[in-house]
Write a protein that holds these residues in place. Structure first.
Motif, short mmCIF file in Angstrom:
data_model
loop_
_atom_site.label_atom_id
_atom_site.label_comp_id
_atom_site.label_asym_id
_atom_site.label_seq_id
_atom_site.Cartn_x
_atom_site.Cartn_y
_atom_site.Cartn_z
N ASP A 221 -4.44 39.78 -55.18
CA ASP A 221 -4.00 40.90 -54.06
C ASP A 221 -2.82 39.90 -54.24
O ASP A 221 -2.40 38.97 -54.32
CB ASP A 221 -4.97 40.73 -53.17
N ILE A 222 -1.63 40.80 -54.70
CA ILE A 222 -0.20 40.17 -54.89
C ILE A 222 0.49 40.61 -53.08
O ILE A 222 1.10 40.25 -52.91
CB ILE A 222 0.43 41.79 -55.18
N GLU A 223 -1.25 40.99 -52.03
CA GLU A 223 0.14 40.94 -50.51
C GLU A 223 -0.16 39.45 -50.30
O GLU A 223 0.47 39.01 -48.89
CB GLU A 223 -0.93 41.90 -49.93
N GLN A 224 -1.12 38.99 -50.99
CA GLN A 224 -1.31 37.07 -50.48
C GLN A 224 -0.61 36.60 -49.98
O GLN A 224 0.49 36.75 -51.40
CB GLN A 224 -2.33 36.59 -51.15
N PRO A 225 0.08 35.73 -49.35
CA PRO A 225 2.09 34.95 -48.49
C PRO A 225 1.60 33.62 -50.26
O PRO A 225 2.30 33.54 -50.44
CB PRO A 225 1.77 34.31 -47.46
N LEU A 226 0.42 33.86 -50.74
CA LEU A 226 1.00 32.56 -51.71
C LEU A 226 1.37 33.17 -53.01
O LEU A 226 2.26 33.06 -53.97
CB LEU A 226 -0.80 31.46 -52.47
N PHE A 227 0.68 34.60 -53.25
CA PHE A 227 1.02 35.01 -55.21
C PHE A 227 2.52 35.20 -54.43
O PHE A 227 3.27 35.61 -54.87
CB PHE A 227 -0.05 35.82 -55.11
N ARG A 228 2.61 36.23 -53.77
CA ARG A 228 4.17 36.96 -52.69
C ARG A 228 5.14 35.32 -53.42
O ARG A 228 6.13 35.55 -53.86
CB ARG A 228 3.97 37.35 -51.44
N ASN A 229 5.04 33.86 -52.50
CA ASN A 229 5.31 32.76 -52.94
C ASN A 229 5.79 32.42 -53.67
O ASN A 229 7.03 31.98 -54.89
CB ASN A 229 5.57 32.13 -52.10
N GLU A 230 4.76 32.54 -54.80
CA GLU A 230 4.95 31.62 -56.27
C GLU A 230 6.14 33.37 -56.99
O GLU A 230 6.80 32.82 -57.70
CB GLU A 230 3.81 31.71 -57.47
N LEU A 231 5.70 34.36 -56.81
CA LEU A 231 6.70 35.39 -58.04
C LEU A 231 8.15 35.16 -56.89
O LEU A 231 9.18 35.44 -57.83
CB LEU A 231 6.43 37.01 -57.03
N LYS A 232 8.41 34.98 -55.50
CA LYS A 232 9.68 34.42 -55.59
C LYS A 232 10.36 32.80 -55.78
O LYS A 232 11.45 32.73 -56.21
CB LYS A 232 9.59 34.35 -53.20
N ASN A 233 9.65 32.52 -55.72
CA ASN A 233 9.99 31.33 -56.93
C ASN A 233 9.96 31.04 -58.47
O ASN A 233 11.18 30.73 -58.93
CB ASN A 233 8.80 29.99 -56.31
N ALA A 234 9.72 32.07 -59.40
CA ALA A 234 9.35 32.62 -60.16
C ALA A 234 11.44 32.89 -59.97
O ALA A 234 11.61 32.73 -61.64
CB ALA A 234 8.21 33.44 -61.02
N ILE A 235 11.65 34.16 -59.64
CA ILE A 235 12.49 34.87 -59.73
C ILE A 235 13.69 33.74 -59.46
O ILE A 235 14.61 34.06 -59.89
CB ILE A 235 12.41 36.21 -59.09
N GLU A 236 13.27 32.67 -58.52
CA GLU A 236 14.69 32.03 -58.55
C GLU A 236 14.58 31.14 -59.42
O GLU A 236 15.54 30.93 -59.75
CB GLU A 236 14.36 31.44 -56.49
N THR A 237 13.83 30.80 -60.12
CA THR A 237 13.86 30.05 -61.41
C THR A 237 14.89 30.66 -62.15
O THR A 237 15.47 30.10 -63.43
CB THR A 237 13.18 29.10 -61.56
N LEU A 238 14.24 32.02 -62.57
CA LEU A 238 14.83 32.93 -63.49
C LEU A 238 16.24 33.29 -63.11
O LEU A 238 17.03 33.11 -63.87
CB LEU A 238 14.72 34.35 -63.58
N ASP A 239 16.76 32.82 -61.87
CA ASP A 239 18.38 33.12 -61.54
C ASP A 239 18.97 31.73 -61.86
O ASP A 239 20.20 31.72 -62.43
CB ASP A 239 18.64 33.03 -59.73
N LYS A 240 18.45 30.70 -61.80
CA LYS A 240 18.97 29.46 -61.99
C LYS A 240 19.37 29.23 -63.22
O LYS A 240 19.82 28.61 -64.08
CB LYS A 240 17.78 28.13 -61.16
N LEU A 241 17.90 29.78 -64.05
CA LEU A 241 18.57 30.03 -65.72
C LEU A 241 19.58 30.92 -66.42
O LEU A 241 20.35 30.56 -67.41
CB LEU A 241 17.54 30.72 -66.33
N LYS A 242 19.80 32.25 -65.46
CA LYS A 242 21.14 32.31 -66.19
C LYS A 242 22.21 31.92 -65.30
O LYS A 242 22.83 32.25 -66.20
CB LYS A 242 20.90 34.21 -65.30
N ILE A 243 21.73 31.09 -64.23
CA ILE A 243 23.07 30.40 -64.13
C ILE A 243 23.96 29.54 -65.04
O ILE A 243 24.86 29.30 -65.45
CB ILE A 243 23.28 29.88 -62.83
N GLU A 244 22.96 28.52 -65.39
CA GLU A 244 22.32 27.48 -67.14
C GLU A 244 23.22 28.06 -67.66
O GLU A 244 23.77 27.63 -68.90
CB GLU A 244 20.99 27.21 -66.79
#
Length: 93
Positions: free
Chosen positions: A64-87
């Protein structure tokens, strides 16, 4: 006389295709971490990316992608990709 060549789709008889694909992704991720750190990228960021890939792309771990845990994991993954883009210098965020 026929050749004894075995193609990747025939090897799936011995090992399910899904397992072969999972191993290929794992191998490619290992290469990414090795080559990325050698090129000066932060090992922690690359490891985070691998960890999120393992969790998010595991179909049995989230139903269930509406669950907060999964939503937070997606958010954190996107933030990690943003860090990688900067690097790597890809600043078109």
């Amino acid at each position: 006389m026929q050749s004894a060549t075995v193609f990747w789709w025939q090897a799936a008889e011995a090992k399910p295709l899904q397992e072969l694909m999972q191993q290929r992704v794992k191998d490619e991720m290992t290469k990414l971490i090795t080559k990325g750190t050698a090129a000066g990228l932060t090992a922690a960021t690359l490891q985070d990316l691998k960890d999120y890939k393992d969790r998010i792309m595991n179909p049995s771990s989230h139903y269930d992608i509406e669950q907060p845990l999964f939503r937070n994991e997606l958010k954190n993954a996107i933030e990690t990709l943003d860090k990688l883009k900067i690097e790597i210098g890809y600043l078109d965020l």
